[in-house]
Design a protein around this motif. Structure first.
Motif, mmCIF file in Angstrom:
data_model
loop_
_atom_site.group_PDB
_atom_site.id
_atom_site.type_symbol
_atom_site.label_atom_id
_atom_site.label_comp_id
_atom_site.label_asym_id
_atom_site.label_seq_id
_atom_site.Cartn_x
_atom_site.Cartn_y
_atom_site.Cartn_z
ATOM 1 N N TYR B 578 40.571 -32.161 -16.725
ATOM 2 C CA TYR B 578 39.226 -32.734 -16.750
ATOM 3 C C TYR B 578 38.601 -32.524 -15.385
ATOM 4 O O TYR B 578 39.291 -32.278 -14.402
ATOM 5 C CB TYR B 578 39.272 -34.220 -17.128
ATOM 6 C CG TYR B 578 39.997 -35.096 -16.136
ATOM 7 C CD1 TYR B 578 39.336 -35.620 -15.032
ATOM 8 C CD2 TYR B 578 41.351 -35.385 -16.303
ATOM 9 C CE1 TYR B 578 40.006 -36.415 -14.115
ATOM 10 C CE2 TYR B 578 42.024 -36.177 -15.383
ATOM 11 C CZ TYR B 578 41.348 -36.690 -14.294
ATOM 12 O OH TYR B 578 42.006 -37.464 -13.375
ATOM 13 N N VAL B 579 37.269 -32.593 -15.387
ATOM 14 C CA VAL B 579 36.559 -32.434 -14.125
ATOM 15 C C VAL B 579 35.729 -33.682 -13.876
ATOM 16 O O VAL B 579 34.959 -34.111 -14.737
ATOM 17 C CB VAL B 579 35.694 -31.144 -14.116
ATOM 18 C CG1 VAL B 579 34.729 -31.094 -15.300
ATOM 19 C CG2 VAL B 579 34.929 -31.006 -12.796
ATOM 20 N N GLU B 580 35.936 -34.305 -12.728
ATOM 21 C CA GLU B 580 35.125 -35.460 -12.349
ATOM 22 C C GLU B 580 33.849 -34.964 -11.682
ATOM 23 O O GLU B 580 33.901 -34.105 -10.804
ATOM 24 C CB GLU B 580 35.898 -36.362 -11.372
ATOM 25 C CG GLU B 580 36.929 -37.221 -12.054
ATOM 26 C CD GLU B 580 37.561 -38.247 -11.103
ATOM 27 O OE1 GLU B 580 37.075 -38.400 -9.964
ATOM 28 O OE2 GLU B 580 38.545 -38.878 -11.520
ATOM 29 N N VAL B 581 32.739 -35.537 -12.132
ATOM 30 C CA VAL B 581 31.449 -35.067 -11.637
ATOM 31 C C VAL B 581 30.454 -36.224 -11.662
ATOM 32 O O VAL B 581 30.550 -37.122 -12.510
ATOM 33 C CB VAL B 581 30.968 -33.862 -12.497
ATOM 34 C CG1 VAL B 581 30.939 -34.219 -13.981
ATOM 35 C CG2 VAL B 581 29.607 -33.359 -12.069
ATOM 36 N N HIS B 582 29.503 -36.203 -10.734
ATOM 37 C CA HIS B 582 28.432 -37.203 -10.742
ATOM 38 C C HIS B 582 27.605 -37.003 -12.009
ATOM 39 O O HIS B 582 27.316 -35.864 -12.372
ATOM 40 C CB HIS B 582 27.565 -37.014 -9.495
ATOM 41 C CG HIS B 582 26.562 -38.108 -9.286
ATOM 42 N ND1 HIS B 582 25.413 -38.207 -10.034
ATOM 43 C CD2 HIS B 582 26.550 -39.163 -8.438
ATOM 44 C CE1 HIS B 582 24.728 -39.279 -9.626
ATOM 45 N NE2 HIS B 582 25.403 -39.867 -8.669
ATOM 46 N N PRO B 583 27.220 -38.108 -12.684
ATOM 47 C CA PRO B 583 26.489 -37.946 -13.950
ATOM 48 C C PRO B 583 25.224 -37.094 -13.809
ATOM 49 O O PRO B 583 24.897 -36.325 -14.736
ATOM 50 C CB PRO B 583 26.154 -39.384 -14.367
ATOM 51 C CG PRO B 583 26.654 -40.292 -13.288
ATOM 52 C CD PRO B 583 27.554 -39.508 -12.386
ATOM 53 N N ASP B 584 24.524 -37.194 -12.692
ATOM 54 C CA ASP B 584 23.313 -36.377 -12.538
ATOM 55 C C ASP B 584 23.637 -34.896 -12.422
ATOM 56 O O ASP B 584 22.919 -34.042 -12.939
ATOM 57 C CB ASP B 584 22.540 -36.803 -11.272
ATOM 58 C CG ASP B 584 21.861 -38.154 -11.452
ATOM 59 O OD1 ASP B 584 21.768 -38.608 -12.603
ATOM 60 O OD2 ASP B 584 21.449 -38.741 -10.435
ATOM 61 N N GLU B 593 29.229 -36.410 -20.842
ATOM 62 C CA GLU B 593 30.593 -36.940 -20.836
ATOM 63 C C GLU B 593 31.379 -36.373 -22.030
ATOM 64 O O GLU B 593 30.915 -36.387 -23.161
ATOM 65 C CB GLU B 593 30.525 -38.467 -20.934
ATOM 66 C CG GLU B 593 31.855 -39.173 -21.101
ATOM 67 C CD GLU B 593 32.582 -39.391 -19.785
ATOM 68 O OE1 GLU B 593 31.934 -39.363 -18.725
ATOM 69 O OE2 GLU B 593 33.817 -39.549 -19.819
ATOM 70 N N GLY B 594 32.555 -35.848 -21.747
ATOM 71 C CA GLY B 594 33.422 -35.362 -22.812
ATOM 72 C C GLY B 594 33.182 -33.916 -23.204
ATOM 73 O O GLY B 594 33.965 -33.331 -23.958
ATOM 74 N N ALA B 595 32.091 -33.311 -22.694
ATOM 75 C CA ALA B 595 31.815 -31.911 -23.050
ATOM 76 C C ALA B 595 32.801 -30.997 -22.334
ATOM 77 O O ALA B 595 33.399 -31.369 -21.321
ATOM 78 C CB ALA B 595 30.390 -31.554 -22.648
ATOM 79 N N ARG B 611 34.187 -35.587 -17.021
ATOM 80 C CA ARG B 611 34.276 -37.039 -16.845
ATOM 81 C C ARG B 611 33.217 -37.435 -15.840
ATOM 82 O O ARG B 611 33.301 -37.050 -14.669
ATOM 83 C CB ARG B 611 35.639 -37.436 -16.262
ATOM 84 C CG ARG B 611 36.706 -37.634 -17.287
ATOM 85 C CD ARG B 611 37.846 -38.404 -16.653
ATOM 86 N NE ARG B 611 39.041 -38.265 -17.480
ATOM 87 C CZ ARG B 611 40.234 -38.762 -17.156
ATOM 88 N NH1 ARG B 611 40.369 -39.408 -16.014
ATOM 89 N NH2 ARG B 611 41.258 -38.610 -17.948
ATOM 90 N N CYS B 612 32.240 -38.190 -16.266
ATOM 91 C CA CYS B 612 31.175 -38.612 -15.352
ATOM 92 C C CYS B 612 31.644 -39.801 -14.518
ATOM 93 O O CYS B 612 32.134 -40.791 -15.058
ATOM 94 C CB CYS B 612 29.930 -38.989 -16.137
ATOM 95 S SG CYS B 612 29.127 -37.535 -16.842
ATOM 96 N N VAL B 613 31.518 -39.662 -13.225
ATOM 97 C CA VAL B 613 31.960 -40.713 -12.302
ATOM 98 C C VAL B 613 30.822 -40.965 -11.307
ATOM 99 O O VAL B 613 30.487 -40.094 -10.510
ATOM 100 C CB VAL B 613 33.246 -40.283 -11.560
ATOM 101 C CG1 VAL B 613 33.656 -41.341 -10.551
ATOM 102 C CG2 VAL B 613 34.370 -40.011 -12.553
#
Lengths: 485, 660
Positions: B578-584, B593-595, B611-613
Motif C-alpha cells: 500500500y502507499v500512504e499519501v496525503h488525501p489531497d 482511498e483503496g484505489a 491509503r489516505c493519511v
C-alpha cells in the motif's frame, strides 16, 4: 593557470572562494578584503548584538584558511581601480593584481539619512552614532549598550528591529524611530505591522512611527519632525543600504542601483562578474544572503568549468525576523486585499496573543504570506512556497498548524468495531468485544484470549477502559481491572 | 522468547521486558509452514526440481571450481545477511576468504547499519550500536530519536521510552511520533541540515558543554565553521521544522539530567548517511552526552543480529573482531588462526550494491552464493538487480522458504531456522546472546554451517577447518576476534548459558556494559567532531517526478517479507503493498482511498493500494518494502551510494503517483 581575483571578502566573496575550492582546488585564487580580519557571517551580527554569539563564533574562515587552501588573501587593502584593457586590479594605488576573471563582491554600505548632526563636518559619523553593518559597528554597539542606556534605532526594517530586540535583551531602553506608519512596510501590511509593534512593545521596545528624525544632538538624543524628543546616548542607524558600485562605475562598467549582471552573473565586460549585495540581477539588488550564496555557487560552476552553462534565475525571498520571542515570516506578495477576485486571501488576527496570519493563494499556490506567532504555519507555508506545491484543501489546519488537533474518541462506545486497539498484535475493538462475549470478561482473560497489551503495553489503559465499559453495560462490577499482564 | 509444544511465549528480558509483538507470537508458524523447503533444489530445463544434498553440493562445488580455474577467484561472489548468527557470519567470511579466496563478499547489513558504523567509528574510534545497556534509557529525562519507528519495528522496546520526554525526528507522523512529546517533521533527506541547526541552537542558546569539549573531544572548531552557517531560520526553510520547535527540542535535551540521542535507518539510509550520523553525534557531543554515565549516543540495530553481523568478517573490508582487512597486523592474526598465509588472504572487495551491480558483467563475479538475504526484494533498483542475477552462470541460495531470490536460483539449499539451531547473536546493546536449539529441524534440512563445510571439503579444504557445531565455530571466533575492536575472547557458551550478561569487549572474566566512560577508543582517548555539511537528496523532485518517496516497515512484516508473508495471521493483517499519501495529493492524482495506484520513478514502476493519511506531507509518499513482484518498493529506490559507507539512498527518491 587561470587567475581568478575576488574583490570583497564578505559573505558573498568568502562563499564564492569556498565554492571554487570545493570544485577545483587548483584555481589560482586571489581575494582582496577591505576589513582587517577574516570573513565573518554578517547574518549573525544581530545574534552578536543580542549576546547569543561572539565575534569568534561567527567567523566564516579560520585564520589559517588562506594558507591551508593556497589562496592569496590580502586583508585591509583598498581597490583603487580596475584597468580592464590590461586586466589588472590596482590596490592601494600602487600594486597591480592581474586577472583572467574578476569577481566583484563589494557588498553594500549603510545609508545614513541626511538628518542634521548624524555626521561630523568631515563626513564621518558623530560620536554616539553607529551604523549596523560591520563587526566594528557591532563591537561599538555592544560597548555602549549597558543596561539602562537609552538607545534610538533609526529604521524599523528587518535589521533595525533585530538590533532593537537584541538591545532590549541587554536591558537598554530602546526606541525605534521609523518614517513610515507601520513597521517593515516592505514585507508587512499595516495589520501585521501593528501586531508586530504590539508584541515588540511587550518586550519593552517603544516606537515612534510615521516620524522623521530632523536633528541629532550628541549626548541628548533625537529631535523628531513633530517637535518631540527621543532620548538616546546611542543612535543605531539602520535605514537601509546602498550597493557599493564605485569601483565598477569608475572602470566604466554598467551600473544602476547595483552592478548590472545577466543570468551568467556577467557585467557588460564578460571577464568581470558581480555577486551578492553589490549586484543587480533583473532589476533586483537583493541585500540578502540566500541569493548571494546561490550566485556564488552558479558563478563557481561557470568559472571552474564544472558546469559552464549554469545560470542564476533569481531567488524567491522569504523574510525571517531573527528576534528572540518573536516568530515572524513574510514571503511573496502580501499586499492583496481580502476581496481581490482572482486571489484567495485568508487572514487570522489575534493581536492579544501576538498572532497574525495572512495567506494569499492563486489557483491553490502560495503567492504570499505573513505569519507572526504561527511557527507551524510559517514553516509549512514556506515549504509550499519554496517547493511550488499546491496548498492542502484544509486551509484552516494549514493556517493554525498543530493548534488544531484531531478529535479523539472519548469513550470505547464511540470507536468503530474495526478500530485497532492493540497495534502490536493487530487486535481490534471488535475482536476484544467478541472475546468478552465469549467469556473472557476480565482483563487478564482478554489478554490471554487476544494477546492485546502484550507488546509495548501502550494500549493497557484503553483495554482496561473497554472492559470497564463492557462490565458497566452488563451491570457487572469492574473486577480485576488492574491485573493486566 | 521460549518455545514449548510449538507455542511461543515471551521471556522476561531487559530489551523487551516480557513483551512480544505479533511477529514474535506467530513466529512458531514458520517452523511448520507448508512453504518450508525440506529438500535441495536444482534447476533443470528451467525448472527447480528436488535433488539430493550430494547432487546439489557436487554441482555447486564443481561449477565454482571451474569458474575459479578459468576466471580466477574473484569470479565467485558471496552475499551474507545481518540475520545470520555470529557463527554463520564468521564461517561465511572465512569460507569466502579461505575456501574461495575471493574478495567479493559483502552482506545486506551494508543496506542497514553501514552508515551508523562509519559514523560511530569516525567519532568514537569504535562502533558498538549502543555503548550502554538498554535499561539505561528508561532513566533518561529526554531521548531524541531520529529516523526510527520502534512502535512498529520493535514494539516492546517502546517501554524504555515511556518515562522520558521523547523527541522524534521523522518526515512521517508514525506510531512512534504519536508517542512523542515533540515531533519534528523534516522534509525527507534534510535531517542532516536539522542536526546542524540543532547544534547551532545549542551554541546560540548557551548550552554548549565547554568543559566536556575541552576534556573529552577534539575538532569542534572545524565542525562549527560549517554549523555557524546553519542558523535556525535557514534550517527551517530547508527542513520545514520551525525555529520554535528546534529551540524546544534543544531545550528538552539541555534541561535533561540524563539524555540520549539515538539514530535509526531513517537518517542513515541516504547517500549522505554517514555524514548525517556524524552530525547527530556532533550534537550529542556538544551537550556532553557520549561516554557520560546515564547519557549517550546510540544507533538502533535493524536486524536480529545487525550488530554481530557486522563484526565477524562478512563485510567486504573486514576480518573477524571488527578488524580492517587492509591492516597487516589484522591479516597476520586472522591468517594465523585460520592456518593460512596472510598474504594469501584477499583484500577488500566491492560493497553490497556494487557487488550486485557487477554480477554477470565482464569484470564482475559469474557466480553468487546468497545466505540469509532476499536481494531481489531488498536491494535498491531491484529490477536491475534481478537482471544482474539472470546474467550469472550460477546462482546459489540458502534459505528456509523459497524466497523471491531463491526462486531465481540454479541451486537452492534448505537450511535451518531460529529454533532449530544453536548460535549466538549480538543485540543492539553489544550484548552477546546464546540461542539454544529447541526443536529438531525437519528431515532433509541442514544448517548453513553444514552447507559451508560440504562445499569447502569439495573445494579441497581440510574437514577440520570448517566445523559444524556452533560452539566449535564460536570457540574459533573467540580466538580470531581476540585483540580486535569487538573482542569476544572471554565469552563462552557456558558463561552465556548461565545467563551472564556479556557485552563486548569480553576479554577476561568481566564484560563491558558501558563503554567510553573514561576514554574513547581513538589512540588519544578523545571523541572527534567531524565537520559535515548538508547536501540534500541525491535525486531532488522535478516536474516529471514531483513528489518524494520514503520507504520503511510495518509492524506485521519483517525485511523482504519472505518469512512473514508466509505466516497467515500476519499476511491477513497486511496482505499487500500500500502507499500512504496525503488525501489531497491522492485526489489531485485522481485516486481515492483503496484505489490501485502506480508509483513511478526513473528506475521502475510498482503498484500499491492507496491509503489516505492526513498527517502525511503533501509532497511525500510512503511505501513499506516487504512485498514482492509488482509491489516491490525497491523497484523505485535510488542506488546512489554514500561515499564512505556505500549505503544506498533507500529513504528518499523522486517519484510520481498515478492511477494504475
Amino acid at each position: 593557470m587561470r587567475r581568478v581575483v575576488v574583490v570583497g571578502y564578505g559573505m558573498a566573496g568568502a562563499r564564492f572562494a569556498d565554492e571554487v575550492l570545493r570544485r577545483d582546488p587548483s584555481v589560482a585564487l586571489t581575494v582582496l578584503g577591505e576589513e582587517r580580519h577574516p570573513a565573518y557571517n554578517r547574518v549573525l551580527l544581530s545574534s552578536v548584538v543580542a549576546g547569543s554569539m561572539t565575534a569568534d563564533s561567527v567567523r566564516l574562515h579560520g585564520k589559517d584558511w588562506a594558507a591551508d587552501h593556497g589562496v592569496d588573501l590580502r586583508l585591509g587593502v583598498t581597490v583603487t581601480g580596475i584597468d580592464r584593457a590590461r586586466r589588472v586590479v590596482l590596490i592601494d594605488g600602487e600594486e597591480e593584481v592581474p586577472y583572467d576573471a574578476l569577481v566583484l563582491a563589494t557588498g553594500a554600505r549603510s545609508w545614513i539619512p541626511p538628518t542634521d548632526g548624524l555626521r561630523k563636518p568631515d563626513g564621518s559619523l558623530a560620536p554616539g552614532v553607529v551604523s549596523f553593518r560591520s563587526m566594528e559597528d557591532c563591537e561599538q554597539i555592544i560597548d555602549a549598550a549597558l543596561p539602562g542606556t537609552p538607545v534610538a534605532v533609526l529604521g524599523g526594517g528587518l535589521l533595525g528591529l533585530e538590533a532593537a530586540r537584541g538591545l532590549a535583551g541587554r536591558g537598554c531602553l530602546v526606541t525605534v524611530v521609523h518614517p513610515v506608519g507601520h513597521l517593515m512596510e516592505r514585507q508587512l501590511d499595516a495589520g501585521a505591522g501593528r501586531v508586530l509593534a504590539r508584541s515588540l512593545g511587550e518586550l519593552g521596545i517603544e516606537f515612534r512611527l510615521g516620524a522623521l528624525a530632523v536633528e541629532y544632538v550628541a549626548g541628548d538624543g533625537l529631535v523628531l519632525d513633530d517637535g518631540s524628543r527621543v532620548p538616546a546616548e546611542l543612535v543605531v542607524v539602520s535605514a537601509g543600504v546602498r550597493a557599493a558600485t564605485e569601483i565598477a562605475s569608475d572602470a566604466g562598467i554598467a551600473v544602476d542601483k547595483g552592478v548590472l549582471v545577466d543570468d551568467a552573473l556577467r557585467t557588460d565586460d564578460p571577464r568581470v562578474h558581480a555577486i551578492g549585495d553589490c549586484a543587480q540581477h533583473v532589476g533586483t539588488v537583493s541585500g540578502l544572503v540566500q541569493p548571494a550564496w546561490e550566485q556564488a555557487a552558479v558563478l563557481a560552476d561557470r568559472l571552474t568549468g564544472v558546469a559552464p552553462a549554469a545560470r542564476y534565475r533569481g531567488t524567491s525571498v522569504v523574510t525571517r525576523l531573527k528576534a528572540r520571542d518573536i516568530d515572524l515570516a513574510a514571503l511573496g506578495d502580501v499586499h492583496v486585499d481580502l476581496d481581490c477576485p482572482d486571489h484567495e486571501v485568508l487572514c487570522f488576527q489575534d493581536p492579544a496573543r501576538g498572532r497574525y496570519a495572512k495567506l494569499v493563494l492563486r489557483d491553490d499556490f502560495v503567492m504570499g504570506a505573513i505569519l507572526i506567532g504561527a511557527p507551524d504555519a510559517a514553516a509549512a507555508i514556506t515549504q509550499l512556497y519554496d517547493r511550488g506545491l499546491a496548498a492542502p484543501t484544509d486551509r484552516l489546519a494549514l493556517l493554525l498548524g498543530r493548534a488544531l488537533t484531531p478529535e479523539v474518541a472519548s469513550s470505547p462506545a464511540d470507536l468503530p468495531a474495526s478500530a485497532v486497539m492493540c497495534k502490536c498484535n493487530t487486535v481490534s475493538k471488535g475482536q476484544l468485544v467478541t472475546a468478552y462475549r465469549g467469556g473472557a470478561t476480565s482483563v487478564s482473560s482478554l489478554v490471554e484470549a487476544t494477546r492485546a497489551t502484550t507488546g509495548c503495553g501502550g494500549c493497557k489503559d484503553a483495554v482496561c477502559g473497554l472492559v470497564d465499559w463492557l462490565n458497566r453495560a452488563d451491570g457487572r462490577s469492574s473486577g480485576d481491572v488492574g491485573s493486566a499482564a | 522468547m521460549t518455545l514449548t509444544d510449538g507455542q511461543v511465549s515471551p521471556r522476561e528480558f531487559p530489551t523487551n521486558r516480557g513483551g512480544l509483538c505479533q511477529k514474535g507470537w506467530t513466529s512458531a508458524a514458520l517452523l511448520t509452514s507448508p512453504a518450508r523447503l525440506t529438500t535441495p533444489l536444482i534447476r533443470r530445463c528451467g525448472v527447480l526440481e528436488p535433488a539430493t544434498w550430494d547432487e546439489a553440493l557436487d554441482l555447486v562445488a564443481t561449477t565454482l571450481g571451474e569458474l575459479r580455474a578459468e576466471h580466477g577467484p574473484d569470479s565467485v561472489g558471496v552475499f551474507g545477511g545481518g540475520g545470520l548468527t555470529n557463527e554463520k557470519a564468521y564461517a561465511l567470511g572465512k569460507f569466502a576468504r579461505v575456501a574461495l579466496a575471493t574478495s567479493q563478499v559483502d552482506y545486506n547489513g551494508r543496506f542497514c547499519m553501514s552508515s551508523a558504523a562509519a559514523g560511530g567509528t569516525r567519532a568514537f574510534g569504535l562502533d558498538r550500536g549502543m555503548p550502554f545497556p538498554v535499561e539505561d534509557l528508561g532513566k533518561a529525562d529526554t531521548i531524541l530519536l531520529v529516523g526510527s519507528n520502534p512502535a512498529e519495528t520493535m514494539p516492546p522496546f517502546v517501554q524504555h521510552l515511556r518515562r522520558s520526554n521523547l523527541v522524534v525526528v521523522d518526515p512521517r507522523r508514525t506510531a512512534t511520533a504519536e508517542l512523542a512529546t515533540l515531533h519534528l517533521q523534516p522534509a525527507p533527506g534534510t535531517d542532516l541540515a536539522l542536526a546542524l541547526g540543532l547544534l547551532h541552537v545549542v551554541v546560540a542558546d548557551g548550552h554548549l558543554d565547554k568543559d566536556y569539549l575541552a576534556e573529552r573531544t577534539t575538532g569542534f572548531d572545524e565542525a562549527w565553521q560549517v554549523v555557524a552557517g546553519w542558523w535556525p531560520e535557514r534550517v527551517e526553510r530547508v527542513t520545514g521544522v520551525s525555529v520554535a520547535d528546534q529551540r524546544v527540542a534543544v531545550q528538552l535535551l539541555a534541561d535533561a539530567e540524563n539524555a540520549y540521542v539515538l539514530t535509526g535507518r531513517g537518517t542513515e539510509q541516504h547517500a549522505s548517511g554517514s555524514d548525517a550520523v556524524s552530525a547527530w553525534i556532533n550534537l550529542a557531543l556538544s551537550l556532553g552526552l557520549p561516554g557520560t554515565r546515564g547519557s549517550g549516543y546510540g544507533c538502533l540495530t535493524g536486524q536480529g543480529n545487525g550488530q554481530g553481523g557486522r563484526e565477524h568478517g562478512q563485510k567486504a573490508d573486514q576480518l573477524p573482531g571488527y578488524r580492517k582487512i587492509d591492516d597487516p597486523a589484522a591479516r597476520a592474526h586472522v591468517g594465523g588462526v585460520w592456518g593460512v598465509d596472510p598474504d594469501d588472504l584477499p583484500g577488500p572487495g566491492r560493497s553490497a550494491y556494487e557487488l550486485l551491480d557487477a554480477l554477470g558483467t565482464p569484470t564482475g563475479p559469474k557466480a553468487l552464493l546468497v545466505f540469509g538475504s532476499n536481494v531481489v526484494v531488498s536491494a535498491p533498483r531491484s529490477d536491475h538487480v534481478a537482471d544482474r542475477l539472470a546474467d550469472l552462470d550460477l546462482l546459489v541460495v540458502a534459505d528456509l522458504v523459497l524466497s523471491e531470490t531463491a526462486a531465481l536460483a540454479d541451486v537452492v539449499f534448505p537450511v535451518t531456522q531460529w529454533a532449530e539451531e544453536s548460535g549466538t547473536m549480538t543485540n543492539l546493546e553489544g550484548r552477546i546472546l546464546l540461542r539454544q536449539r529447541a526443536v529438531e529441524p525437519p528431515e532433509g534440512v541442514r544448517s548453513d554451517l553444514d552447507v559451508l563445510r560440504g562445499l569447502a571439503i569439495r573445494l579441497g579444504q581440510p574437514e577440520e577447518r570448517f566445523p559444524v557445531e556452533p560452539e566449535d565455530v564460536f570457540t574459533e571466533l573467540r580466538r580470531a576476534s581476540a585483540g580486535g575492536a569487538a573482542d569476544y575472547s572471554g565469552a563462552t557458551y557456558d558463561r552465556l548459558a548461565s545467563g551472564e550478561a556479556l557485552y563486548w569487549p569480553v576479554l577476561g572474566p568481566g564484560s563491558s556494559p558501558r563503554m567510553f566512560l573514561d576514554r574513547f577508543a581513538h589512540p588519544d582517548g578523545l571523541a572527534r567532531f567531524i565537520p559535515v555539511d548538508h547536501r540534500g537528496p541525491a535525486e531532488p523532485p522535478d516536474a516529471e517526478y514531483p513528489v518524494q518517496l520514503t520507504t520503511g516497515r510495518v509492524l506485521q512484516h519483517y525485511q523482504s517479507g519472505a518469512q512473514t508473508r508466509n505466516v497467515p495471521e500476519l499476511n491477513d493483517a497486511v496482505p499487500e503493498a500500500y502507499v500512504e499519501v496525503h488525501p489531497d495529493t491522492a485526489a489531485r492524482a485522481g485516486l481515492a482511498e483503496g484505489a490501485l495506484a502506480a508509483v513511478v520513478s526513473r528506475r521502475g514502476r510498482m503498484e500499491a493500494r492507496v491509503r489516505c493519511v492526513a498527517s502525511m506531507r503533501i509532497d511525500l509518499l510512503f511505501l513499506p518494502f516487504h512485498f514482492a513482484g509488482s509491489g516491490r518498493a525497491n523497484l523505485l529506490t535510488n542506488p546512489a551510494l554514500d561515499p564512505t559507507s556505500r549505503m544506498p539512498e533507500f529513504k528518499v527518491c523522486a517519484v510520481r503517483l498515478e492511477p494504475a
